[in-house]
Design a protein around this motif. Structure first.
Motif, PDB file in Angstrom:
ATOM      1  N   ASP A  25       0.805  -1.227   0.120  1.00  0.00           N
ATOM      2  CA  ASP A  25      -0.058  -0.095  -0.075  1.00  0.00           C
ATOM      3  C   ASP A  25       0.786   1.263  -0.088  1.00  0.00           C
ATOM      4  O   ASP A  25       0.619   2.482  -0.543  1.00  0.00           O
ATOM      5  CB  ASP A  25      -0.946   0.045   1.100  1.00  0.00           C
ATOM      6  N   ALA A  26       2.023   0.907   0.422  1.00  0.00           N
ATOM      7  CA  ALA A  26       3.083   2.219   0.190  1.00  0.00           C
ATOM      8  C   ALA A  26       3.112   2.781  -1.264  1.00  0.00           C
ATOM      9  O   ALA A  26       3.602   3.943  -1.528  1.00  0.00           O
ATOM     10  CB  ALA A  26       4.349   1.991   1.117  1.00  0.00           C
ATOM     11  N   ASP A  27       3.097   1.779  -2.105  1.00  0.00           N
ATOM     12  CA  ASP A  27       3.376   2.064  -3.454  1.00  0.00           C
ATOM     13  C   ASP A  27       1.730   2.284  -4.235  1.00  0.00           C
ATOM     14  O   ASP A  27       1.858   2.452  -5.501  1.00  0.00           O
ATOM     15  CB  ASP A  27       3.591   0.875  -4.275  1.00  0.00           C
ATOM     16  N   PHE A  28       0.776   2.388  -3.273  1.00  0.00           N
ATOM     17  CA  PHE A  28      -0.484   2.674  -4.076  1.00  0.00           C
ATOM     18  C   PHE A  28      -0.613   3.755  -5.004  1.00  0.00           C
ATOM     19  O   PHE A  28      -1.367   3.542  -6.233  1.00  0.00           O
ATOM     20  CB  PHE A  28      -1.671   3.122  -2.976  1.00  0.00           C
ATOM     21  N   ALA A  29      -0.062   5.173  -4.882  1.00  0.00           N
ATOM     22  CA  ALA A  29      -0.161   6.039  -5.883  1.00  0.00           C
ATOM     23  C   ALA A  29       0.421   5.801  -7.348  1.00  0.00           C
ATOM     24  O   ALA A  29       0.078   6.379  -8.290  1.00  0.00           O
ATOM     25  CB  ALA A  29       0.419   7.336  -5.281  1.00  0.00           C
ATOM     26  N   GLN A  30       1.446   4.607  -7.232  1.00  0.00           N
ATOM     27  CA  GLN A  30       2.091   4.352  -8.641  1.00  0.00           C
ATOM     28  C   GLN A  30       1.185   3.177  -9.223  1.00  0.00           C
ATOM     29  O   GLN A  30       1.755   2.889 -10.313  1.00  0.00           O
ATOM     30  CB  GLN A  30       3.538   3.744  -8.279  1.00  0.00           C
ATOM     31  N   MET A  31       0.499   2.430  -8.598  1.00  0.00           N
ATOM     32  CA  MET A  31      -0.284   1.362  -9.070  1.00  0.00           C
ATOM     33  C   MET A  31      -1.655   1.812  -9.705  1.00  0.00           C
ATOM     34  O   MET A  31      -2.168   2.807  -9.580  1.00  0.00           O
ATOM     35  CB  MET A  31      -0.412   0.323  -8.151  1.00  0.00           C
ATOM     36  N   GLY A  32      -2.105   0.737 -10.521  1.00  0.00           N
ATOM     37  CA  GLY A  32      -3.411   1.041 -11.183  1.00  0.00           C
ATOM     38  C   GLY A  32      -3.983  -0.419 -11.524  1.00  0.00           C
ATOM     39  O   GLY A  32      -3.196  -1.390 -12.109  1.00  0.00           O
ATOM     40  N   TRP A  33      -5.300  -0.789 -11.278  1.00  0.00           N
ATOM     41  CA  TRP A  33      -5.641  -1.962 -11.503  1.00  0.00           C
ATOM     42  C   TRP A  33      -6.770  -2.051 -12.632  1.00  0.00           C
ATOM     43  O   TRP A  33      -7.612  -2.920 -12.884  1.00  0.00           O
ATOM     44  CB  TRP A  33      -6.322  -2.323 -10.224  1.00  0.00           C
ATOM     45  N   HIS A  34      -6.804  -0.979 -13.471  1.00  0.00           N
ATOM     46  CA  HIS A  34      -8.000  -0.824 -14.394  1.00  0.00           C
ATOM     47  C   HIS A  34      -7.864  -1.996 -15.385  1.00  0.00           C
ATOM     48  O   HIS A  34      -6.831  -2.196 -15.988  1.00  0.00           O
ATOM     49  CB  HIS A  34      -7.734   0.410 -15.168  1.00  0.00           C
ATOM     50  N   ASP A  35      -8.877  -2.724 -15.511  1.00  0.00           N
ATOM     51  CA  ASP A  35      -9.051  -4.141 -16.716  1.00  0.00           C
ATOM     52  C   ASP A  35      -8.244  -5.009 -16.005  1.00  0.00           C
ATOM     53  O   ASP A  35      -8.139  -5.950 -16.999  1.00  0.00           O
ATOM     54  CB  ASP A  35      -8.638  -3.429 -17.967  1.00  0.00           C
ATOM     55  N   SER A  36      -7.682  -5.166 -14.860  1.00  0.00           N
ATOM     56  CA  SER A  36      -7.319  -6.419 -14.399  1.00  0.00           C
ATOM     57  C   SER A  36      -8.042  -7.337 -14.294  1.00  0.00           C
ATOM     58  O   SER A  36      -9.324  -7.082 -13.314  1.00  0.00           O
ATOM     59  CB  SER A  36      -6.268  -6.058 -12.973  1.00  0.00           C
ATOM     60  N   ARG A  37      -7.921  -8.640 -14.765  1.00  0.00           N
ATOM     61  CA  ARG A  37      -8.944  -9.703 -14.676  1.00  0.00           C
ATOM     62  C   ARG A  37      -8.735 -10.219 -13.115  1.00  0.00           C
ATOM     63  O   ARG A  37      -7.845 -10.653 -12.829  1.00  0.00           O
ATOM     64  CB  ARG A  37      -8.834 -10.696 -15.514  1.00  0.00           C
ATOM     65  N   VAL A  38      -9.757 -10.487 -12.556  1.00  0.00           N
ATOM     66  CA  VAL A  38      -9.894 -11.190 -11.375  1.00  0.00           C
ATOM     67  C   VAL A  38     -10.421 -12.697 -11.471  1.00  0.00           C
ATOM     68  O   VAL A  38     -11.425 -12.767 -11.857  1.00  0.00           O
ATOM     69  CB  VAL A  38     -10.891 -10.636 -10.124  1.00  0.00           C
ATOM     70  N   LEU A  78      -5.175 -12.297  -9.738  1.00  0.00           N
ATOM     71  CA  LEU A  78      -5.665 -11.521 -10.916  1.00  0.00           C
ATOM     72  C   LEU A  78      -4.442 -11.514 -11.747  1.00  0.00           C
ATOM     73  O   LEU A  78      -3.192 -11.812 -11.603  1.00  0.00           O
ATOM     74  CB  LEU A  78      -6.099  -9.943 -10.197  1.00  0.00           C
ATOM     75  N   ASP A  79      -4.984 -10.921 -13.048  1.00  0.00           N
ATOM     76  CA  ASP A  79      -4.060 -10.734 -14.047  1.00  0.00           C
ATOM     77  C   ASP A  79      -3.656  -9.061 -14.031  1.00  0.00           C
ATOM     78  O   ASP A  79      -4.563  -8.588 -14.318  1.00  0.00           O
ATOM     79  CB  ASP A  79      -4.396 -11.090 -15.465  1.00  0.00           C
ATOM     80  N   TYR A  80      -2.600  -8.738 -13.504  1.00  0.00           N
ATOM     81  CA  TYR A  80      -2.362  -7.457 -13.373  1.00  0.00           C
ATOM     82  C   TYR A  80      -1.727  -6.689 -14.722  1.00  0.00           C
ATOM     83  O   TYR A  80      -0.741  -7.488 -15.088  1.00  0.00           O
ATOM     84  CB  TYR A  80      -1.265  -7.012 -12.088  1.00  0.00           C
ATOM     85  N   LEU A  81      -2.134  -5.632 -15.036  1.00  0.00           N
ATOM     86  CA  LEU A  81      -1.856  -5.114 -16.348  1.00  0.00           C
ATOM     87  C   LEU A  81      -0.680  -4.022 -15.760  1.00  0.00           C
ATOM     88  O   LEU A  81      -0.908  -2.973 -15.464  1.00  0.00           O
ATOM     89  CB  LEU A  81      -2.886  -4.227 -17.275  1.00  0.00           C
ATOM     90  N   PHE A 109      -3.609  -1.831 -28.929  1.00  0.00           N
ATOM     91  CA  PHE A 109      -2.636  -1.806 -27.958  1.00  0.00           C
ATOM     92  C   PHE A 109      -2.136  -3.278 -27.567  1.00  0.00           C
ATOM     93  O   PHE A 109      -2.785  -4.204 -28.002  1.00  0.00           O
ATOM     94  CB  PHE A 109      -3.032  -1.302 -26.585  1.00  0.00           C
ATOM     95  N   THR A 110      -0.982  -3.308 -27.078  1.00  0.00           N
ATOM     96  CA  THR A 110      -0.474  -4.501 -26.459  1.00  0.00           C
ATOM     97  C   THR A 110      -0.395  -4.048 -25.001  1.00  0.00           C
ATOM     98  O   THR A 110      -0.152  -3.199 -24.452  1.00  0.00           O
ATOM     99  CB  THR A 110       0.713  -5.166 -27.297  1.00  0.00           C
ATOM    100  N   PHE A 111      -0.009  -5.476 -24.228  1.00  0.00           N
ATOM    101  CA  PHE A 111      -0.010  -5.360 -22.893  1.00  0.00           C
ATOM    102  C   PHE A 111       1.263  -6.177 -22.235  1.00  0.00           C
ATOM    103  O   PHE A 111       1.449  -7.205 -22.695  1.00  0.00           O
ATOM    104  CB  PHE A 111      -1.311  -5.618 -22.170  1.00  0.00           C
ATOM    105  N   TRP A 112       1.844  -5.779 -21.165  1.00  0.00           N
ATOM    106  CA  TRP A 112       2.670  -6.472 -20.235  1.00  0.00           C
ATOM    107  C   TRP A 112       1.777  -6.728 -19.215  1.00  0.00           C
ATOM    108  O   TRP A 112       1.206  -5.934 -18.468  1.00  0.00           O
ATOM    109  CB  TRP A 112       3.813  -5.458 -19.762  1.00  0.00           C
ATOM    110  N   VAL A 113       1.565  -8.112 -18.789  1.00  0.00           N
ATOM    111  CA  VAL A 113       0.637  -8.694 -18.086  1.00  0.00           C
ATOM    112  C   VAL A 113       1.204  -9.883 -17.099  1.00  0.00           C
ATOM    113  O   VAL A 113       1.931 -10.576 -17.775  1.00  0.00           O
ATOM    114  CB  VAL A 113      -0.497  -9.408 -18.825  1.00  0.00           C
TER     115      VAL A 113
END
Length: 158
Positions: free
Chosen positions: A14-27, A47-50, A63-67
């Motif tokens: 959670d200390a890294d929260f501001a740098q992270m984003g979970w948009h469209d990550s599959r649960v 989950l699959d984290y983008l 687009f392509t993705f690093w997942v």
């Protein structure tokens, strides 16, 4: 050295929260696990984290993705409420919000906002373990073989 995916470490908190984003990550799965004593519980998500969205190359349209497959763990989760459905086959995150406590009780309120679900709960914080290195793929989700199946392992790749 930073990986070409942009991932700088294999365990985030959670200390890294501001740098992270979970948009469209599959649960793929979630679980509530009680420790040896009574609640609060631990909330775990597989989950699959983008890790990174890659702009289309010149003359490309998509687009392509690093997942990477990841385990997101919230310790001491309590006061859990939510809504599920109607489902169209899978759970996908829209965002994760950290809200200030509305009362004098400890720990923030976390809001897992999904496209067809939501969970709100209190928890001390989180850790996210990347179980395998990110893969550069043309879609936002890994196959079961690419991700190593379902898992709540709290171990990061070496």
């Amino acid at each position: 050295m930073i990986d070409p995916s942009g991932l700088s470490k294999a365990v985030w908190t959670d200390a890294d929260f501001a740098q992270m984003g979970w948009h469209d990550s599959r649960v793929h799965a979630f679980s509530l696990v009680e420790d040896d004593d009574l609640p609060p519980s631990r909330l775990l998500l597989d989950l699959d984290y983008l890790v990174r969205w890659v702009e289309p190359a010149r003359r490309q349209k998509h687009f392509t993705f690093w997942v990477a497959p990841a385990t997101l763990v919230f310790d001491q989760a309590w006061d859990i409420t939510g809504d599920l459905g109607p489902l169209s086959g899978h759970l996908e995150l829209a965002d994760l919000h950290r809200l200030d406590p509305p009362d004098g009780k400890p720990y923030p309120v976390w809001h897992l906002e999904g496209h067809e679900f939501e969970l709100k709960f209190r928890a001390r914080g989180f850790r996210q373990y990347f179980r395998r290195p990110p893969q550069h793929i043309p879609r936002q989700v890994l196959t079961m073989a690419e991700r190593g199946g379902l898992s709540f392992a709290e171990e990061a790749f070496a």
